[in-house]
Design a protein around this motif. Structure first.
Motif, PDB file in Angstrom:
ATOM      1  N   THR A 267       0.796  -1.199  -0.038  1.00  0.00           N
ATOM      2  CA  THR A 267       0.139   0.056  -0.144  1.00  0.00           C
ATOM      3  C   THR A 267       1.004   1.294  -0.213  1.00  0.00           C
ATOM      4  OG1 THR A 267      -0.233  -0.053   2.329  1.00  0.00           O
ATOM      5  CG2 THR A 267      -2.018  -1.194   1.282  1.00  0.00           C
ATOM      6  N   TYR A 268       0.293   2.212  -0.648  1.00  0.00           N
ATOM      7  CA  TYR A 268       1.087   3.439  -0.692  1.00  0.00           C
ATOM      8  C   TYR A 268      -0.093   4.614  -0.490  1.00  0.00           C
ATOM      9  CZ  TYR A 268       3.823   0.434  -3.736  1.00  0.00           C
ATOM     10  OH  TYR A 268       4.797  -0.448  -4.348  1.00  0.00           O
ATOM     11  N   ILE A 269       0.232   5.674   0.088  1.00  0.00           N
ATOM     12  CA  ILE A 269      -0.475   6.889   0.302  1.00  0.00           C
ATOM     13  C   ILE A 269       0.266   8.007  -0.022  1.00  0.00           C
ATOM     14  CG2 ILE A 269      -1.787   7.846   2.096  1.00  0.00           C
ATOM     15  CD1 ILE A 269      -2.119   5.361   3.618  1.00  0.00           C
ATOM     16  N   ALA A 270      -0.566   8.989  -0.460  1.00  0.00           N
ATOM     17  CA  ALA A 270       0.103  10.385  -0.590  1.00  0.00           C
ATOM     18  C   ALA A 270      -1.014  11.285  -0.112  1.00  0.00           C
ATOM     19  CB  ALA A 270       0.196  10.817  -2.138  1.00  0.00           C
ATOM     20  N   LEU A 271      -0.640  12.429   0.678  1.00  0.00           N
ATOM     21  CA  LEU A 271      -1.473  13.331   1.041  1.00  0.00           C
ATOM     22  C   LEU A 271      -1.422  14.566   0.385  1.00  0.00           C
ATOM     23  CD1 LEU A 271      -1.781  12.929   4.909  1.00  0.00           C
ATOM     24  CD2 LEU A 271      -3.051  11.663   3.388  1.00  0.00           C
ATOM     25  N   SER A 272      -2.441  15.223  -0.167  1.00  0.00           N
ATOM     26  CA  SER A 272      -2.287  16.390  -1.045  1.00  0.00           C
ATOM     27  C   SER A 272      -2.217  17.754  -0.098  1.00  0.00           C
ATOM     28  CB  SER A 272      -3.372  16.507  -1.989  1.00  0.00           C
ATOM     29  OG  SER A 272      -4.904  16.414  -1.496  1.00  0.00           O
TER      30      SER A 272
END
Ligand code: FES
Length: 337
Positions: A267-272
């Motif tokens: 899993t990979y997460i990016a917060l904008s």
């Protein structure tokens, strides 16, 4: 009952319900009419009217350009026959529905808060819930005029359970009624399934799922379908989630509960929009940027599924197909714009 004939083919179908669109009538009779949004936004269902009379439900639909209108083009998802018709429209074997759309009443069994503005609505129909991972249904609330497309987050089942993760849009046509006045025990009209961005069970490739905002719903269904399919047991899954803030991260518990999560899923997460006081030490920025950074040239070896707000879908498809040359047939999404 009106007969619709596709010129230069031996295909015809009947529109036998006055409230059916041409697209729905064709699909429900097993005709492979091309479409994506079923909502007047994408233009995939354009056709040319050669003979007959019809009613346009949304004459100003954004999918029709001035040039289209000048040439007499129409949208099959926004037209109803008023007489027998002869039309010019292409068909495609890949658009033949596996499950023909059906209209049924659905009762709300439960709702569950997922994030501050995404709620899971769990509906039940009397008939089994037959659909493919990644598909959507058209929901019409009592007292609202037009159906809206929402994607299922769960998998097909014989218990008639349809789960939708829906994001509140304060100015949406149906969202306020759905979020504020739709309670367990209430019913709505469910028409479906629809959608062609479905899990490709015939592909030998590993899978990339990319979700932004409420795009999590169909992407979660794809991930569930992949991890629960015995014939796909050797496929790895790269699951990318784009969220605004830490509070908007969702779906990870549901993923972690799936068989094979520990060995097959990354899993990979990016917060904008993470603010400094959130203490977020992970990736920031747009999710398509993180996908490119993590997988880059390897993307073309994968089957890619994506859903989210239109700008995210546009940026991601551009990155996949133009920057990294992922073949179009390996990029799966339905355009809702
Ligand atoms: Fe008709 Fe998208 S399917 S405009």
């Amino acid at each position: 009952m009106h007969r619709v004939t596709l010129v230069d083919t031996d295909i015809c179908f009947q529109q036998d319900e006055t409230h059916d669109t041409l697209l729905r009538a064709g699909l429900s009779q097993g005709i492979g009419l091309p479409y994506e949004c079923n909502s007047g936004g994408c233009g995939s269902c354009k056709f040319e009217l050669l003979e007959g009379e019809l009613e346009e439900l949304w004459p100003d639909a954004p999918a029709l350009t001035a040039r289209d209108r000048k040439k007499g083009r129409k949208l099959a998802c926004q037209c109803r026959a008023l007489s027998d018709l002869v039309i010019r429209m292409r068909t495609d074997e890949s658009c033949v529905p596996v499950h023909a759309p059906a209209r049924q009443q659905a009762v709300l069994e439960a709702r569950r808060d997922i994030t501050p503005d995404i709620v899971e609505f769990r509906l039940r129909t009397e008939s089994p819930a037959h659909f493919q991972p990644g598909q959507y249904a058209m929901l019409t609330l009592p007292g609202t005029s037009a159906p809206r497309a929402y994607s299922m987050s769960n998998l097909a089942n014989d218990n008639g359970i349809w789960e939708f993760w829906i994001r509140r849009k304060p100015d949406g046509a149906i969202s306020p009624a759905l979020f504020d006045s739709f309670h367990p025990g209430d019913t709505l009209a469910l028409d479906g399934p629809y959608g062609l961005a479905v899990l490709n069970t015939g592909s030998p490739r590993d899978v990339v799922c990319i979700a932004g905002g409420s795009g999590i719903s169909p992407v979660l269904s794809i991930a569930r379908g992949l991890l629960r399919s015995p014939e796909l047991a050797d496929r790895a899954l790269h699951f990318f989630l784009g969220a605004r803030t830490r509070a908007d991260i969702c779906g990870l518990d549901e993923l972690a509960a799936l068989p094979g999560f520990d060995t097959r899923v990354t899993t990979y997460i990016a917060l904008s929009d993470a603010s400094p006081d959130e203490g977020w030490e992970g990736a920031t920025g747009f999710i398509h940027e993180l996908v490119a950074k993590e997988l880059g040239p390897r993307l073309a070896e994968h089957e890619c599924y994506l859903a989210g707000p239109p700008p995210m879908v546009q940026a991601t498809t551009r990155m996949l197909m133009l920057d990294h040359k992922v073949p179009q047939e390996q990029v799966h999404f339905d355009r809702f714009f």
